[in-house]
Design a protein around this motif. Sequence first.
Motif, PDB file in Angstrom:
ATOM      1  N   ARG A 506     -16.088  -0.752  27.975  1.00 44.56           N
ATOM      2  CA  ARG A 506     -15.197  -1.683  27.295  1.00 44.56           C
ATOM      3  C   ARG A 506     -14.934  -1.229  25.856  1.00 44.56           C
ATOM      4  N   VAL A 507     -15.981  -0.788  25.177  1.00 43.57           N
ATOM      5  CA  VAL A 507     -15.829  -0.275  23.808  1.00 43.57           C
ATOM      6  C   VAL A 507     -14.850   0.891  23.786  1.00 43.57           C
ATOM      7  N   VAL A 508     -15.018   1.805  24.728  1.00 43.35           N
ATOM      8  CA  VAL A 508     -14.155   2.979  24.807  1.00 43.35           C
ATOM      9  C   VAL A 508     -12.727   2.571  25.186  1.00 43.35           C
ATOM     10  N   SER A 509     -12.618   1.643  26.127  1.00 45.64           N
ATOM     11  CA  SER A 509     -11.295   1.185  26.561  1.00 45.64           C
ATOM     12  C   SER A 509     -10.556   0.459  25.441  1.00 45.64           C
ATOM     13  N   ASN A 510     -11.302  -0.206  24.562  1.00 45.70           N
ATOM     14  CA  ASN A 510     -10.664  -0.829  23.394  1.00 45.70           C
ATOM     15  C   ASN A 510      -9.869   0.201  22.601  1.00 45.70           C
ATOM     16  N   ALA A 511     -10.501   1.346  22.341  1.00 45.49           N
ATOM     17  CA  ALA A 511      -9.834   2.393  21.553  1.00 45.49           C
ATOM     18  C   ALA A 511      -8.649   2.970  22.307  1.00 45.49           C
ATOM     19  N   ILE A 512      -8.806   3.180  23.603  1.00 43.24           N
ATOM     20  CA  ILE A 512      -7.705   3.707  24.417  1.00 43.24           C
ATOM     21  C   ILE A 512      -6.545   2.722  24.429  1.00 43.24           C
ATOM     22  N   LEU A 513      -6.853   1.448  24.621  1.00 37.87           N
ATOM     23  CA  LEU A 513      -5.822   0.413  24.660  1.00 37.87           C
ATOM     24  C   LEU A 513      -5.088   0.311  23.329  1.00 37.87           C
ATOM     25  N   ASP A 514      -5.836   0.298  22.240  1.00 43.02           N
ATOM     26  CA  ASP A 514      -5.276   0.145  20.901  1.00 43.02           C
ATOM     27  C   ASP A 514      -4.209   1.210  20.627  1.00 43.02           C
TER      28      ASP A 514
END
Length: 612
Positions: A506-514
Motif C-alpha cells: 500500500r505504501v508503494v502503491s501510494n507513490a505509484i498512484l500519486d
Amino acid sequence: MKRHPSSHSKAAAAALLILALGSPAQSALALEGQAQPPAAAQAKAAAMNFDAEVDAFLAAYWAMFPDAAVAAGRYAEAARLPAPTEARRQQQLKFAEQWLTRLARVAAAPGLTPAQAGDLLLLDNHLRALRWSLTELRSERWDASEYNVADPFAQLLNKPDFAPLPKRLQLIDQRLRQVPAYYKAALANLHEPSPVHLRLAIEQNSGALSLFREDIPKAIKEAALKPAAAAEMAGHNAKAQRAVEAYIAALEQIEKKQQADGSGRSFRLGKALFEQKFDYEIQASVDAPTLFQRALAEKETLLQRMSGYADELWPQLFANEAVPADRLDKIARVIDKLSSRHVAPERFVEDIKAQIPALEKWVVEHDLLTLDPSRPLVVRETPSYMRGVAGASISAPGLMDPKGVTYYNVDPLDKYTPEQAESFLREYNHWVLQVLNIHEAVPGHYVQLLYSNKSPSKVKALFGNGAMVEGWAVYAERMMMESGWGSVNGKPSAEMGLMYAKWNLRVVSNAILDYSVHVLGMSEAEAMNLLQREAFQSNTEAAEKWHRAQVSSTQLSSYFTGFSEILALREQLKAKQGKDFKLKAFHEEFLSHGSAPVRMVQRLMLEKAQKQ
C-alpha cells in the motif's frame, strides 16, 4: 499547512528593527572594538546572531501567518483572521522575498554549525516553496477546501490550560467578527475551481457549522458572561455562521453549474507543477520520476514475497483446492480468507484504544525507544470538519504547547452502509489494524512528534518535512516486525508477514498512484485496478484512496520516500559502526533532529559517525 492567513504586526516591525540595528551579538562585538575575536568568542557570537535571527524570523512569521502560529501552539494568534485578498497575497510575497534575502546574509556569515546551516536550508526551502505556491501553483484560485476557519476555533474551545474560558471567548469573539470578510474574499478568489475540491470544501465547511450552532453557544452559556456581552458575542457568532452557510450555498451553486456544463479545473497538477511541488515538499535525495521507478521495482519485490507467504498458507486455508496459476489470484484468495477476522464495527474505536498500552509495553521491553508516559495519547472520533481526506490521523500539539494533548483521530464507521463497513473492516482486519496503530501511534507518529518538539532546533520542529514524518511511521512498522511483534510462540507468523507485506505494498502503491494520477493521467478505472487487483485493497479503501489522490498531491509519495531513505541510513550506519551499532541509540539520535528531511539527518549522523 496549506493556508497561511495573517497580516503584519508589531512583531514584524520589531523584526525589521533588528535588521536595521544589527543583532545583539553584532552590537556586542562592535562595542568591544575587537577586529578579530578569538575563535571561541567568534563561535559564540555566531551562535547568538543565529539565534537572534531565528527568533526575529519566527516573530515576523507568526505575525504574517497566525494560523501557522496556532498550529505551533500560540493560541492567542487565533484571534486574527485576515481575509485572503490579493493585497494579502502580495504582502506574503514581499515577506518571502525579504526573508530570503536576509537569511542568505546569515548563511554567508562564518561560524555556523552544521545543525544551524541545516536550519537555514529548511527556512530557505520553506520560503521558496511559499513564493512558488503564491506565483505558480496558485491553488487559492481552484482549491475551495483551502478556506475553512474551523480549526483555530476548536483549538481555543479545547485549551483550558491556555486560558480561562472567558479569556478564550474574548479571542473567539475577535475571530468571529472577521469570518464574513474572510469568506467574501475566499469566494472572490475562486476562478474555475476544481469540482472534487469544491465538493470537499462543501463537506468540510458543513462539518464546521456545528462549532457555530452548538459548541460556541454552549461555551458562551458556560462562561456565564454578562447578558450584554453574551448577546453581543451571540450576534457575532450568528453572523459568522451565516457567512459559512453562504459560502457553502455559493459553492453548491458553482457545483450545480459545473455539473450542467462540464466546467471546472482538473484536479491533476500536471508534470511540471507536480515535480516542482515534490522537490519543495518531499526534499528527497531523488526526484519524482526516479522515485516512481523505484516504487514500481519495489512493488514486484513485495509481490514475490507475498506469493511465498500465500504458498505457505494455502494448504491450511484451502486444503483440497489447487493453487491458482495466476499469482495475483492466489494472493488475493488467501488475503480474502484471512480478512474475515476483524473487529466488530461497534468495537472499532474501542479496540484501537485498547491496543495502545500493549504497543507501549512492547517498545519499552524490547528497548527500542524511550517513551514519555507524562504525555498521553487520546483516541477520538475525527472532528467533522477534518474528515474527507484520511480515515486515521494524528493531531499533535505544537512546539509552543508543551502540555498539549496528542489526538489519534479515527473516522467513525457510521458514514458507511453495512456492506461498506464490512469492506472497510476487512481492509483493517486483525493484523492490519495492528500495523495501523503502530503507524499512527506507537512508535509511529505520536512518538516521533513528541521527540520532534523536544529537539534543540526550533526550526526543525516547526518546519518539519512530511516525508520524514511519514517515513518514520512506516519505518516504525518495520522496527516492530523485526523485533518480533506479531509472532506466534516466538516464531514469525505467516499471516502477519503476508498482511504486513500487503501494507507495505500500500505504501508503494501510494507513490505509484500519486505520480500516475497527477503526471501520467491515470483514470479512475486504472487506479481501481492498481489498488484492488494489484494491491489487494478492499473496494471501500480503494475508492477512498482514489478520492485522496484527487484532493491531494505529493503527500502520497512521502511514505515510500521517507521510509526507504531511513532504512538506507540505518544500514549505512550498521555497516560503518559494525558491532558498535546500537538500534535504540540510532532511533533516538535520528529523532533528536526534529522533523528534518532524511537526507539532512543522514549527513549530520554520518558526519558524527565519521568523527567517532
